[in-house]
Design a protein around this motif. Structure first.
Motif, PDB file in Angstrom:
ATOM      1  N   VAL A  31       0.892  -1.135   0.184  1.00  0.00           N
ATOM      2  CA  VAL A  31       0.149   0.003   0.119  1.00  0.00           C
ATOM      3  C   VAL A  31       1.030   1.845   0.248  1.00  0.00           C
ATOM      4  O   VAL A  31       1.767   1.391   0.332  1.00  0.00           O
ATOM      5  CB  VAL A  31      -0.910   0.227   0.963  1.00  0.00           C
ATOM      6  CG1 VAL A  31      -1.610   0.941   1.180  1.00  0.00           C
ATOM      7  CG2 VAL A  31      -1.512  -0.918   1.763  1.00  0.00           C
ATOM      8  N   VAL A  32       0.756   2.036  -1.402  1.00  0.00           N
ATOM      9  CA  VAL A  32       1.561   3.272  -1.242  1.00  0.00           C
ATOM     10  C   VAL A  32       0.453   4.744   0.266  1.00  0.00           C
ATOM     11  O   VAL A  32      -0.649   4.910  -0.108  1.00  0.00           O
ATOM     12  CB  VAL A  32       2.303   3.992  -2.095  1.00  0.00           C
ATOM     13  CG1 VAL A  32       2.344   5.309  -2.304  1.00  0.00           C
ATOM     14  CG2 VAL A  32       2.221   2.426  -2.916  1.00  0.00           C
ATOM     15  N   LEU A  33       1.350   5.190   0.977  1.00  0.00           N
ATOM     16  CA  LEU A  33       0.515   5.843   1.385  1.00  0.00           C
ATOM     17  C   LEU A  33       1.233   7.514   1.914  1.00  0.00           C
ATOM     18  O   LEU A  33       2.570   7.076   1.178  1.00  0.00           O
ATOM     19  CB  LEU A  33       0.662   5.986   3.311  1.00  0.00           C
ATOM     20  CG  LEU A  33       0.215   4.125   3.845  1.00  0.00           C
ATOM     21  CD1 LEU A  33       0.643   4.618   5.037  1.00  0.00           C
ATOM     22  CD2 LEU A  33      -1.141   4.063   3.649  1.00  0.00           C
ATOM     23  N   GLY A  34       0.371   8.144   1.706  1.00  0.00           N
ATOM     24  CA  GLY A  34       1.270   9.540   2.013  1.00  0.00           C
ATOM     25  C   GLY A  34       0.783  10.732   2.369  1.00  0.00           C
ATOM     26  O   GLY A  34      -0.264  11.296   2.903  1.00  0.00           O
ATOM     27  N   ASP A  35       2.473  11.756   3.018  1.00  0.00           N
ATOM     28  CA  ASP A  35       1.076  12.750   3.549  1.00  0.00           C
ATOM     29  C   ASP A  35       2.112  14.015   3.008  1.00  0.00           C
ATOM     30  O   ASP A  35       3.465  13.936   2.667  1.00  0.00           O
ATOM     31  CB  ASP A  35       2.771  12.615   4.618  1.00  0.00           C
ATOM     32  CG  ASP A  35       2.253  13.893   5.724  1.00  0.00           C
ATOM     33  OD1 ASP A  35       1.905  15.325   5.366  1.00  0.00           O
ATOM     34  OD2 ASP A  35       2.760  13.470   7.062  1.00  0.00           O
ATOM     35  N   THR A  36       0.905  14.720   2.512  1.00  0.00           N
ATOM     36  CA  THR A  36       1.935  16.509   1.686  1.00  0.00           C
ATOM     37  C   THR A  36       1.734  17.833   2.736  1.00  0.00           C
ATOM     38  O   THR A  36       2.028  18.842   2.673  1.00  0.00           O
ATOM     39  CB  THR A  36       0.142  16.465   0.461  1.00  0.00           C
ATOM     40  OG1 THR A  36      -0.249  16.553   1.427  1.00  0.00           O
ATOM     41  CG2 THR A  36       0.247  15.444  -0.382  1.00  0.00           C
ATOM     42  N   ASN A  37       1.706  17.021   3.937  1.00  0.00           N
ATOM     43  CA  ASN A  37       2.028  18.715   5.214  1.00  0.00           C
ATOM     44  C   ASN A  37       2.992  18.834   5.224  1.00  0.00           C
ATOM     45  O   ASN A  37       4.789  18.139   5.041  1.00  0.00           O
ATOM     46  CB  ASN A  37       2.022  17.488   6.391  1.00  0.00           C
ATOM     47  CG  ASN A  37       0.187  17.904   6.456  1.00  0.00           C
ATOM     48  OD1 ASN A  37      -0.540  18.612   6.102  1.00  0.00           O
ATOM     49  ND2 ASN A  37      -0.709  16.395   7.200  1.00  0.00           N
ATOM     50  N   PRO A  38       3.794  20.007   4.939  1.00  0.00           N
ATOM     51  CA  PRO A  38       4.751  20.566   5.164  1.00  0.00           C
ATOM     52  C   PRO A  38       5.943  20.120   6.002  1.00  0.00           C
ATOM     53  O   PRO A  38       5.245  20.048   7.566  1.00  0.00           O
ATOM     54  CB  PRO A  38       4.874  22.431   5.086  1.00  0.00           C
ATOM     55  CG  PRO A  38       3.251  22.197   4.654  1.00  0.00           C
ATOM     56  CD  PRO A  38       2.512  21.378   5.150  1.00  0.00           C
ATOM     57  N   GLY A  39       7.148  19.859   6.153  1.00  0.00           N
ATOM     58  CA  GLY A  39       8.354  19.546   6.961  1.00  0.00           C
ATOM     59  C   GLY A  39       7.588  18.055   7.404  1.00  0.00           C
ATOM     60  O   GLY A  39       8.145  17.296   7.778  1.00  0.00           O
ATOM     61  N   THR A  40       6.163  17.649   7.337  1.00  0.00           N
ATOM     62  CA  THR A  40       6.563  15.343   7.319  1.00  0.00           C
ATOM     63  C   THR A  40       6.567  15.183   5.674  1.00  0.00           C
ATOM     64  O   THR A  40       5.844  13.820   5.941  1.00  0.00           O
ATOM     65  CB  THR A  40       5.240  15.601   8.406  1.00  0.00           C
ATOM     66  OG1 THR A  40       3.783  15.947   7.859  1.00  0.00           O
ATOM     67  CG2 THR A  40       5.666  15.703   9.969  1.00  0.00           C
ATOM     68  N   ALA A  41       5.859  16.204   4.900  1.00  0.00           N
ATOM     69  CA  ALA A  41       6.095  15.155   3.439  1.00  0.00           C
ATOM     70  C   ALA A  41       6.838  13.948   2.801  1.00  0.00           C
ATOM     71  O   ALA A  41       7.202  14.030   3.496  1.00  0.00           O
ATOM     72  CB  ALA A  41       5.842  16.299   2.525  1.00  0.00           C
ATOM     73  N   GLY A  42       6.150  12.942   2.671  1.00  0.00           N
ATOM     74  CA  GLY A  42       6.731  11.763   2.254  1.00  0.00           C
ATOM     75  C   GLY A  42       5.823  10.687   1.878  1.00  0.00           C
ATOM     76  O   GLY A  42       5.211  11.473   1.830  1.00  0.00           O
ATOM     77  N   ILE A  43       6.578   9.672   1.392  1.00  0.00           N
ATOM     78  CA  ILE A  43       5.407   8.695   0.949  1.00  0.00           C
ATOM     79  C   ILE A  43       6.346   6.857   1.613  1.00  0.00           C
ATOM     80  O   ILE A  43       6.984   6.608   2.165  1.00  0.00           O
ATOM     81  CB  ILE A  43       5.744   8.848  -0.760  1.00  0.00           C
ATOM     82  CG1 ILE A  43       5.194   9.110  -1.653  1.00  0.00           C
ATOM     83  CG2 ILE A  43       4.814   6.490  -0.648  1.00  0.00           C
ATOM     84  CD1 ILE A  43       5.883   9.159  -3.133  1.00  0.00           C
TER      85      ILE A  43
END
Length: 155
Positions: free
Chosen positions: A114-126
């Motif tokens: 499962v590919v999860l993502g975070d677009t919040n500044p400072g914590t962005a990533g996959i």
């Protein structure tokens, strides 16, 4: 004389932790001069001091001793966290997961992630999570929510 991995790691971890040589030395029970010699590679700490240093910086003893920094890389990661290297995205968005990561997590050809993502500044990533683990976590979360709702109805 080229610095050992240990010397480089000690210096980088201390700086990353925001500690002076004086404070780090105090935390492990040695003089600032002893710590400075370890960081320069002039001398090497004994195993007990290495253990205290690994504990101070929150890294594994293995990473403290063997993690190999490359120019521009980060210091050894915190205990339980891993830096497996760099993966380049192919033309169609495919990536190759490094062999060490596949072995550590028991990933084989054909496994579903499962590919999860975070677009919040400072914590962005996959993040990639094995689908079976992700499904189990969802089921557990649903079960906890249902039990909580049942307790609220009973109250």
């Amino acid at each position: 004389m080229e610095q050992s991995n240990l010397a480089k790691n000690l210096s980088a971890l201390r700086r990353a932790a925001g500690l002076s040589q004086e404070r780090a030395a105090e935390a492990v029970g040695v003089t600032r001069q002893a710590l400075a010699k370890w960081e320069s590679g002039e001398t090497t700490p004994d195993v007990l001091h290495c253990d205290r240093l690994a504990e101070l910086y929150g890294v594994s003893l293995d990473d403290l001793l063997h993690y190999e920094q490359t120019p521009g890389s980060v210091p050894p990661p915190p205990r339980g966290k891993h830096v497996f290297g760099v993966a380049q995205m192919g033309e169609r968005g495919q990536i190759v997961i490094p062999k060490r990561a596949r072995e550590l997590f028991g990933l084989d050809r054909g496994d579903t992630l499962v590919v999860l993502g975070d677009t919040n500044p400072g914590t962005a990533g996959i993040a990639l999570v094995p689908a079976q683990l992700f499904t189990s976590l969802l089921e557990l979360a649903n079960q906890v929510q249902q039990e909580s709702e049942q307790k609220e109805k009973e109250a």
